[in-house]
Design a protein around this motif. Structure first.
Motif, PDB file in Angstrom:
ATOM      1  N   ILE A 102       0.819  -1.220   0.000  1.00  0.00           N
ATOM      2  CA  ILE A 102       0.000   0.000   0.000  1.00  0.00           C
ATOM      3  C   ILE A 102       0.851   1.267   0.000  1.00  0.00           C
ATOM      4  N   ASP A 103       2.174   1.121   0.037  1.00  0.00           N
ATOM      5  CA  ASP A 103       3.091   2.269  -0.076  1.00  0.00           C
ATOM      6  C   ASP A 103       2.896   3.330   1.001  1.00  0.00           C
ATOM      7  N   ASP A 104       2.850   2.919   2.251  1.00  0.00           N
ATOM      8  CA  ASP A 104       2.822   3.905   3.331  1.00  0.00           C
ATOM      9  C   ASP A 104       4.224   4.507   3.447  1.00  0.00           C
ATOM     10  N   PRO A 105       4.373   5.816   3.255  1.00  0.00           N
ATOM     11  CA  PRO A 105       5.717   6.429   3.233  1.00  0.00           C
ATOM     12  C   PRO A 105       6.483   6.326   4.546  1.00  0.00           C
ATOM     13  N   VAL A 106       5.815   6.012   5.652  1.00  0.00           N
ATOM     14  CA  VAL A 106       6.513   5.952   6.935  1.00  0.00           C
ATOM     15  C   VAL A 106       7.602   4.883   6.942  1.00  0.00           C
ATOM     16  N   VAL A 107       7.474   3.873   6.079  1.00  0.00           N
ATOM     17  CA  VAL A 107       8.482   2.809   6.055  1.00  0.00           C
ATOM     18  C   VAL A 107       9.367   2.877   4.808  1.00  0.00           C
ATOM     19  N   ASP A 108       9.308   3.992   4.092  1.00  0.00           N
ATOM     20  CA  ASP A 108      10.150   4.129   2.898  1.00  0.00           C
ATOM     21  C   ASP A 108      11.628   4.098   3.252  1.00  0.00           C
ATOM     22  N   THR A 109      11.970   4.696   4.389  1.00  0.00           N
ATOM     23  CA  THR A 109      13.364   4.757   4.832  1.00  0.00           C
ATOM     24  C   THR A 109      13.460   4.334   6.287  1.00  0.00           C
ATOM     25  N   VAL A 110      14.692   4.157   6.754  1.00  0.00           N
ATOM     26  CA  VAL A 110      14.952   3.887   8.169  1.00  0.00           C
ATOM     27  C   VAL A 110      15.512   5.165   8.778  1.00  0.00           C
ATOM     28  N   LYS A 111      14.806   5.698   9.737  1.00  0.00           N
ATOM     29  CA  LYS A 111      15.214   6.954  10.366  1.00  0.00           C
ATOM     30  C   LYS A 111      16.410   6.705  11.285  1.00  0.00           C
ATOM     31  N   THR A 112      17.409   7.597  11.221  1.00  0.00           N
ATOM     32  CA  THR A 112      18.587   7.506  12.079  1.00  0.00           C
ATOM     33  C   THR A 112      18.834   8.874  12.711  1.00  0.00           C
ATOM     34  N   ILE A 113      19.902   8.987  13.502  1.00  0.00           N
ATOM     35  CA  ILE A 113      20.247  10.290  14.071  1.00  0.00           C
ATOM     36  C   ILE A 113      20.903  11.181  13.021  1.00  0.00           C
ATOM     37  N   GLY A 114      21.220  10.599  11.873  1.00  0.00           N
ATOM     38  CA  GLY A 114      21.780  11.362  10.761  1.00  0.00           C
ATOM     39  C   GLY A 114      20.889  11.223   9.541  1.00  0.00           C
ATOM     40  N   ALA A 115      21.506  10.950   8.416  1.00  0.00           N
ATOM     41  CA  ALA A 115      20.743  10.774   7.181  1.00  0.00           C
ATOM     42  C   ALA A 115      19.972   9.460   7.233  1.00  0.00           C
ATOM     43  N   PRO A 116      18.754   9.443   6.716  1.00  0.00           N
ATOM     44  CA  PRO A 116      17.977   8.195   6.717  1.00  0.00           C
ATOM     45  C   PRO A 116      18.603   7.154   5.791  1.00  0.00           C
ATOM     46  N   ILE A 117      18.361   5.904   6.118  1.00  0.00           N
ATOM     47  CA  ILE A 117      18.834   4.790   5.294  1.00  0.00           C
ATOM     48  C   ILE A 117      17.736   4.456   4.290  1.00  0.00           C
ATOM     49  N   ALA A 118      18.103   4.473   3.018  1.00  0.00           N
ATOM     50  CA  ALA A 118      17.120   4.206   1.975  1.00  0.00           C
ATOM     51  C   ALA A 118      17.648   3.132   1.014  1.00  0.00           C
ATOM     52  N   PRO A 119      16.769   2.249   0.564  1.00  0.00           N
ATOM     53  CA  PRO A 119      15.371   2.131   0.992  1.00  0.00           C
ATOM     54  C   PRO A 119      15.267   1.372   2.309  1.00  0.00           C
TER      55      PRO A 119
END
Length: 300
Positions: A102-119
């Motif tokens: 369903i493409d919920d954007p909340v899980v598009d990346t992994v949030k970190t204390i720096g730049a997010p990890i994608a995908p």
């Protein structure tokens, strides 16, 4: 012929007569011995037959289940993305209950204390437990690494809703060893929000982390029960495990269930006849068993 010779002859005649008599006796007793042997065999068969009827039949594995199967099923539920509120919204718009994409954007990346990890490992799907309690999901990604069922963020991301919130009040603490017995009892979350793993799991499934607003708990429970009842085992996640529909898994007795996933009686529920709350409670119980089993090795 002297007396000794006469005695010898008499003795020989007597011996011959005795041998003949003994032979005759053995011959005459043979049919009786055969009858007796036949009766003994018949009685023995009868005793064995009666004993077999008296002894209970061995319990089939499908009736008892497999000890530890709850952890295998629990892992699948821990990874399940269709319990999220965003997936319910997708269904309300005509989505397919067995298509989690369903493409919920909340899980598009992994949030970190720096730049997010994608995908992110669940990009294209929706929120699940594993999205915030990571293991080797981004092990080789730049900025990633191994986690002990925790995340990389200061505050864990949550699905967008009308309240405008995008992160939780805390990050996701490690789950490995979290359920070990402690002198003062167990407390979960750094602010001691819960003192029971079952309460934590239930609140996560029905709370803001999965996109549910205050007052939507009943909707969340009904939705999760609906997913469990309607799952057909064709999704990619199901195929990674056993491909058995949730309804069959929770029934626990179907011969098609692999031994590794055959729940014991205490974790089973008749999904088709149980209430939404009963189905939800069964899900929580199995996931709790899985999380409680996340332990570091204590042997060398």
């Amino acid at each position: 012929m002297d007396q000794a010779s006469q005695l010898g002859t008499a003795e020989r005649v007597l011996i011959i007569r005795r041998k003949h008599a003994m032979k005759h006796a053995r011959t005459s007793r043979q049919p009786q011995t055969g009858v007796a042997l036949f009766l003994i065999i018949i009685c023995s068969i009868g005793i064995v037959s009666c004993s077999s009827r008296d002894e209970p039949a061995p319990t089939p594995p499908t009736a008892t289940g497999t000890t530890g199967a709850e952890k295998s099923v629990g892992e699948r539920l821990f990874l399940e993305t269709r319990f999220a509120q965003a997936f319910k919204a997708s269904l309300d718009s005509g989505g397919n209950i067995n298509d989690p994409n369903i493409d919920d954007p909340v899980v598009d990346t992994v949030k970190t204390i720096g730049a997010p990890i994608a995908p992110g490992p669940f990009k294209g799907l929706s929120m699940n437990c594993r999205a915030c309690h990571l293991v080797d999901d981004v092990l080789e990604a730049p900025g990633g690494g191994m986690r002990s069922y925790t995340d990389f963020a200061r505050r864990s991301p949550i699905p967008a809703r009308a309240d405008g919130k995008t992160v939780a009040v805390r990050n996701s603490p490690p789950l490995v060893n979290s359920a070990l017995d402690r002198p003062g009892g167990v407390l979960f979350h750094f602010d001691a929000e819960f003192n029971s793993m079952e309460e934590l799991v239930a609140a996560t499934f029905t709370g803001r982390n999965f996109g549910w607003l205050p007052g939507e708990r009943a909707q969340a429970i009904a939705h999760i029960a609906r997913v469990v009842r309607s799952d057909d085992g064709t999704g990619d996640l199901a195929k990674e495990f056993d491909g058995t529909p949730f309804q069959v898994l929770f029934g626990g007795t179907d011969a098609s269930i692999p031994e590794e996933f055959r729940l014991t009686a205490k974790f089973r529920v008749a999904v088709d006849s149980a209430s939404d709350q009963q189905v939800f409670d069964a899900v929580v119980k199995v996931v709790t068993a899985y999380v409680n089993g996340l332990l570091f090795s204590q042997t060398e």
